[in-house]
Design a protein around this motif. Structure first.
Motif, PDB file in Angstrom:
ATOM      1  N   CYS A 119      36.246  67.306  46.470  1.00 29.28           N
ATOM      2  CA  CYS A 119      36.959  66.905  47.636  1.00 29.28           C
ATOM      3  C   CYS A 119      36.163  66.106  48.394  1.00 29.28           C
ATOM      4  CB  CYS A 119      37.600  68.098  48.435  1.00 29.28           C
ATOM      5  SG  CYS A 119      38.754  68.761  47.713  1.00 29.28           S
TER       6      CYS A 119
ATOM      7  N   LEU B 291      48.540  61.618  54.112  1.00 26.83           N
ATOM      8  CA  LEU B 291      47.286  62.120  53.692  1.00 26.83           C
ATOM      9  C   LEU B 291      46.370  61.128  53.182  1.00 26.83           C
ATOM     10  CD1 LEU B 291      45.828  64.790  52.737  1.00 26.83           C
ATOM     11  CD2 LEU B 291      47.196  64.656  50.986  1.00 26.83           C
ATOM     12  N   TRP B 292      46.725  60.145  52.862  1.00 25.57           N
ATOM     13  CA  TRP B 292      45.711  59.055  52.020  1.00 25.57           C
ATOM     14  C   TRP B 292      45.668  57.857  52.549  1.00 25.57           C
ATOM     15  CZ3 TRP B 292      43.046  61.113  48.074  1.00 25.57           C
ATOM     16  CH2 TRP B 292      43.695  62.219  47.328  1.00 25.57           C
TER      17      TRP B 292
ATOM     18  N   CYS C 231      41.125  60.882  51.152  1.00 16.48           N
ATOM     19  CA  CYS C 231      42.091  61.676  51.958  1.00 16.48           C
ATOM     20  C   CYS C 231      41.676  61.987  53.233  1.00 16.48           C
ATOM     21  CB  CYS C 231      42.565  63.223  51.211  1.00 16.48           C
ATOM     22  SG  CYS C 231      41.101  64.389  51.254  1.00 16.48           S
TER      23      CYS C 231
ATOM     24  N   HIS D 210      39.092  68.095  53.002  1.00 15.75           N
ATOM     25  CA  HIS D 210      39.766  69.150  52.449  1.00 15.75           C
ATOM     26  C   HIS D 210      40.437  70.207  53.354  1.00 15.75           C
ATOM     27  CE1 HIS D 210      36.262  71.577  54.008  1.00 15.75           C
ATOM     28  NE2 HIS D 210      36.596  72.556  53.362  1.00 15.75           N
TER      29      HIS D 210
ATOM     30  N   CYS E  67      44.203  69.181  53.340  1.00 15.89           N
ATOM     31  CA  CYS E  67      44.778  69.004  52.427  1.00 15.89           C
ATOM     32  C   CYS E  67      46.341  69.205  52.360  1.00 15.89           C
ATOM     33  CB  CYS E  67      43.915  69.501  51.061  1.00 15.89           C
ATOM     34  SG  CYS E  67      44.709  69.276  49.437  1.00 15.89           S
ATOM     35  N   GLN E  68      47.020  68.424  51.588  1.00 14.18           N
ATOM     36  CA  GLN E  68      48.426  68.685  51.483  1.00 14.18           C
ATOM     37  C   GLN E  68      48.649  69.161  50.118  1.00 14.18           C
ATOM     38  OE1 GLN E  68      50.602  65.604  53.322  1.00 14.18           O
ATOM     39  NE2 GLN E  68      49.229  65.567  55.159  1.00 14.18           N
ATOM     40  N   ARG E  69      48.741  70.191  49.796  1.00 12.59           N
ATOM     41  CA  ARG E  69      48.735  70.439  48.146  1.00 12.59           C
ATOM     42  C   ARG E  69      49.847  69.908  47.348  1.00 12.59           C
ATOM     43  NH1 ARG E  69      45.776  73.548  45.389  1.00 12.59           N
ATOM     44  NH2 ARG E  69      47.219  74.185  43.811  1.00 12.59           N
TER      45      ARG E  69
ATOM     46  N   ARG F   5      48.623  66.259  46.509  1.00 15.52           N
ATOM     47  CA  ARG F   5      47.263  65.998  45.734  1.00 15.52           C
ATOM     48  C   ARG F   5      47.666  64.932  44.659  1.00 15.52           C
ATOM     49  NH1 ARG F   5      46.178  70.931  43.064  1.00 15.52           N
ATOM     50  NH2 ARG F   5      48.369  71.119  43.151  1.00 15.52           N
TER      51      ARG F   5
ATOM     52  N   CYS G 266      43.378  64.926  41.366  1.00 12.20           N
ATOM     53  CA  CYS G 266      42.872  66.123  42.060  1.00 12.20           C
ATOM     54  C   CYS G 266      43.371  67.033  41.302  1.00 12.20           C
ATOM     55  CB  CYS G 266      43.585  66.104  43.426  1.00 12.20           C
ATOM     56  SG  CYS G 266      43.228  64.870  44.666  1.00 12.20           S
TER      57      CYS G 266
END
Ligand code: SF4
Ligand code: SF4
Length: 236
Positions: free
Chosen positions: A41, A64-65, A92, A95, A98-100, A103, A107
Motif C-alpha cells: 500500500c 478512493l482512487w 489510493c 492505507h 482503504c475501502q476494502r 480495492r 490489491c
C-alpha cells in the motif's frame, strides 16, 4: 488497448473478496517498512494498476482512487513504459482510508499472479518475487487460506478468458520467473489450483509436492524465523 471487454467489476469484486489470511497480514509487514505502511500500500514500493474498464468503474463509484502522479518524470516514464496497454497507474488515499470493497484487482491479488506454464496452462499462483524483501506473506505462504486460493483462481479464470492479452502478459511474466529462478538455481513455489503446494523446476517444468511450512523465508522474516518465539517478534 484492451477493447470490447465487458466485465462486471462489482460482481467480480464480490466473488474475489476473501482476505489472504485469517488475520491482517499488513500488521506483520508494516513494522518492517520505514514509514510503517504495508509494503503493497506504499507507492514507493508498489504502484497499483487497474484495467481501463475497472478504472471507469472505480471512478464512478468511489473517491478512493486518483491517477498516480509520480514523484519524478523519470520514474513516471519508467513505470508507464512497464505498464501493459489497457491498464492505468493509480494511487489510493492511503492505507488508513482503504475501502476494502473498492480495492482494485491488483490489491486483491498481491503478492500473487497467475502462473502459466510453457505449454500455456494456468495451473496456479506464484508470487512477484521482486517483493520477497518486504512482503511477509511471501515468506509465510502457509497462511494463505483455501478460500482465498479458490477465489483467486476463479477470478483469473474469468479475467484470462475474457482478456487474451492479459493471459499473454502473465505467460511472459511466468517465463521471466523461470529464467530468473533457473539462473540462480531456485525452484518456483506454486500454490496449485488443486489446493496443494509444489515447487516447479524452471528448466523442465516438473512439479514436486512440498510442505508449504518448509518453503524459504526472506529478508527480516528469515532472521525472525530463526529466533525463539518467532511469531511474537516485531521490530522495536
Ligand atoms: S500482502 Fe504482503 S505486502 Fe501486502 S500487506 Fe500483506 S504482507 Fe504486507
Ligand atoms: S486500496 Fe487499500 S489495499 Fe489497495 S493500495 Fe490502497 S490501501 Fe492498499
Amino acid at each position: 488497448m484492451i477493447e470490447g471487454i465487458s466485465i462486471d467489476f462489482a460482481q467480480l469484486y464480490s466473488r474475489f473478496e476473501a482476505p489472504i489470511a485469517a488475520f491482517d497480514c499488513g500488521e506483520r509487514c508494516a513494522p518492517h517498512n520505514a514509514n510503517g505502511v504495508p509494503f503493497c500500500c506504499d507507492t514507493r514500493h508498489a504502484v497499483p494498476t487497474a484495467y481501463d474498464a475497472e478504472w471507469v468503474f472505480l471512478a464512478e463509484n468511489t473517491d478512493l482512487w486518483h491517477p498516480w502522479q509520480g514523484r519524478s518524470e523519470a520514474e513516471t516514464r519508467r513505470l508507464q513504459k512497464e505498464t501493459p496497454d489497457g491498464m492505468a497507474l493509480l494511487e489510493c488515499k492511503g492505507h488508513c482510508l482503504c475501502q476494502r470493497g473498492f480495492r482494485a484487482i491488483t490489491c486483491r491479488a498481491f503478492p500473487f499472479f497467475p502462473y502459466i506454464t510453457r505449454d500455456d496452462r494456468f495451473i496456479g499462483m506464484s508470487y512477484y518475487w521482486q517483493y520477497e524483501y518486504g512482503c511477509w506473506v511471501i515468506s509465510n505462504l502457509q497462511v494463505v487460506t483455501q478460500k482465498y486460493r479458490e477465489q483467486f483462481i476463479a477470478a483469473f479464470d474469468e479475467l484470462l478468458e475474457r482478456m487474451p492479452e492479459e493471459r499473454e502478459s502473465y505467460r511472459h511474466y511466468s517465463s521471466s520467473m523461470r529464467r530468473v529462478f533457473g539462473r540462480s538455481g531456485r525452484a518456483i513455489p506454486l500454490l496449485h489450483r488443486n489446493g496443494k503446494t509444489y515447487k516447479v523446476t524452471p528448466s523442465n517444468g516438473r512439479i514436486r509436492r512440498v510442505d508449504v511450512d518448509r518453503l524459504p523465508k526472506f529478508g527480516p522474516y528469515h532472521l525472525a524465523a530463526r529466533l525463539p518465539f518467532a511469531d511474537e517478534v516485531t521490530p522495536a
